[in-house]
Design an enzyme around this catalytic site. Sequence first.
Site, PDB file in Angstrom:
ATOM      1  N   ILE A  37       4.958  -4.455  -2.643  1.00 40.45           N
ATOM      2  CA  ILE A  37       3.785  -3.893  -3.315  1.00 40.45           C
ATOM      3  C   ILE A  37       3.980  -2.392  -3.155  1.00 40.45           C
ATOM      4  O   ILE A  37       3.774  -1.847  -2.073  1.00 40.45           O
ATOM      5  CB  ILE A  37       2.460  -4.375  -2.689  1.00 40.45           C
ATOM      6  CG1 ILE A  37       2.335  -5.888  -2.807  1.00 40.45           C
ATOM      7  CG2 ILE A  37       1.280  -3.672  -3.363  1.00 40.45           C
ATOM      8  CD1 ILE A  37       1.090  -6.470  -2.135  1.00 40.45           C
ATOM      9  N   PRO A  38       4.408  -1.709  -4.218  1.00 37.78           N
ATOM     10  CA  PRO A  38       4.999  -0.374  -4.087  1.00 37.78           C
ATOM     11  C   PRO A  38       4.000   0.771  -3.902  1.00 37.78           C
ATOM     12  O   PRO A  38       3.838   1.625  -4.772  1.00 37.78           O
ATOM     13  CB  PRO A  38       5.774  -0.225  -5.401  1.00 37.78           C
ATOM     14  CG  PRO A  38       4.977  -1.030  -6.372  1.00 37.78           C
ATOM     15  CD  PRO A  38       4.469  -2.214  -5.588  1.00 37.78           C
ATOM     16  N   CYS A  39       3.400   0.843  -2.746  1.00 41.42           N
ATOM     17  CA  CYS A  39       2.478   1.939  -2.439  1.00 41.42           C
ATOM     18  C   CYS A  39       3.193   3.286  -2.422  1.00 41.42           C
ATOM     19  O   CYS A  39       2.559   4.324  -2.619  1.00 41.42           O
ATOM     20  CB  CYS A  39       1.743   1.688  -1.126  1.00 41.42           C
ATOM     21  SG  CYS A  39       2.802   1.284   0.266  1.00 41.42           S
ATOM     22  N   HIS A  40       4.503   3.288  -2.243  1.00 40.18           N
ATOM     23  CA  HIS A  40       5.260   4.541  -2.268  1.00 40.18           C
ATOM     24  C   HIS A  40       5.242   5.185  -3.654  1.00 40.18           C
ATOM     25  O   HIS A  40       5.498   6.372  -3.782  1.00 40.18           O
ATOM     26  CB  HIS A  40       6.699   4.322  -1.792  1.00 40.18           C
ATOM     27  CG  HIS A  40       7.483   3.369  -2.636  1.00 40.18           C
ATOM     28  ND1 HIS A  40       7.368   1.993  -2.510  1.00 40.18           N
ATOM     29  CD2 HIS A  40       8.384   3.578  -3.625  1.00 40.18           C
ATOM     30  CE1 HIS A  40       8.169   1.409  -3.377  1.00 40.18           C
ATOM     31  NE2 HIS A  40       8.798   2.350  -4.063  1.00 40.18           N
ATOM     32  N   ARG A  41       4.902   4.427  -4.677  1.00 40.24           N
ATOM     33  CA  ARG A  41       4.847   4.957  -6.048  1.00 40.24           C
ATOM     34  C   ARG A  41       3.520   5.633  -6.357  1.00 40.24           C
ATOM     35  O   ARG A  41       3.324   6.115  -7.465  1.00 40.24           O
ATOM     36  CB  ARG A  41       5.101   3.830  -7.045  1.00 40.24           C
ATOM     37  CG  ARG A  41       6.496   3.251  -6.943  1.00 40.24           C
ATOM     38  CD  ARG A  41       6.729   2.131  -7.924  1.00 40.24           C
ATOM     39  NE  ARG A  41       7.998   1.482  -7.638  1.00 40.24           N
ATOM     40  CZ  ARG A  41       8.292   0.235  -7.966  1.00 40.24           C
ATOM     41  NH1 ARG A  41       7.410  -0.505  -8.615  1.00 40.24           N
ATOM     42  NH2 ARG A  41       9.455  -0.280  -7.654  1.00 40.24           N
TER      43      ARG A  41
END
EC number: 2.1.1.63
Length: 151
Positions: free
Chosen positions: A114-118
Site C-alpha cells: 500500500i504505497p504510502c511513499h507515493r
Amino acid sequence: MNAAYLNTPVGTLTLIEQDDAITELLWDKRQEGLCTALLQEGLDQLGAYFEGRLDRFDLPLAPAGTDFQQQVYTQMSAIPKGETRTYGDIATALGVPAQPVGQACGSNPIPVIIPCHRVVGTGHLGGFSGAGGVETKVKLLQGEGAYSLLI
C-alpha cells in the site's frame, strides 16, 4: 501468525499473514510461523517490484485501521507506480483536511504494497514511518522513477 522475510534494497522486510491475507509489512526480520503459499507469492511480488518488473501488487490485503484509514489506504493503493499524490489531493478526494490524511498514511500497516511513499506534501516530501524515514521514501520513489518529478 505466519511470517516470511525478504532482504531488499531498503532493508529486510517481513510479511505477516493472518486468515489468508497479508496484514502487515514490517521493517525487520521476523522468523515466526510458516512461509505459506500466499507469503511466498508476496515475497515473489516484492522481489519483482524491487527489480522493476512489477507495477502493481496483486495480493489479498487486510490492513487494520479505522473506516477513515481504510479510505486513505484505498486512495493510496490507486496511485500508479511512478506517480505521486499530495496529502491535499487525497484530502480533497475524501472531503477532509490534509492533516488526518498524513496521520493515516503514517499508520499504514502494509507500506510499499500500500504505497504510502507515493504520498508527498506540496513542495516537500513529507514524512515516512518506515525504517530509515524520508531517506527510505526517497529510495522507493527513485526506484519507481518518481523522485525526479519532485526535485
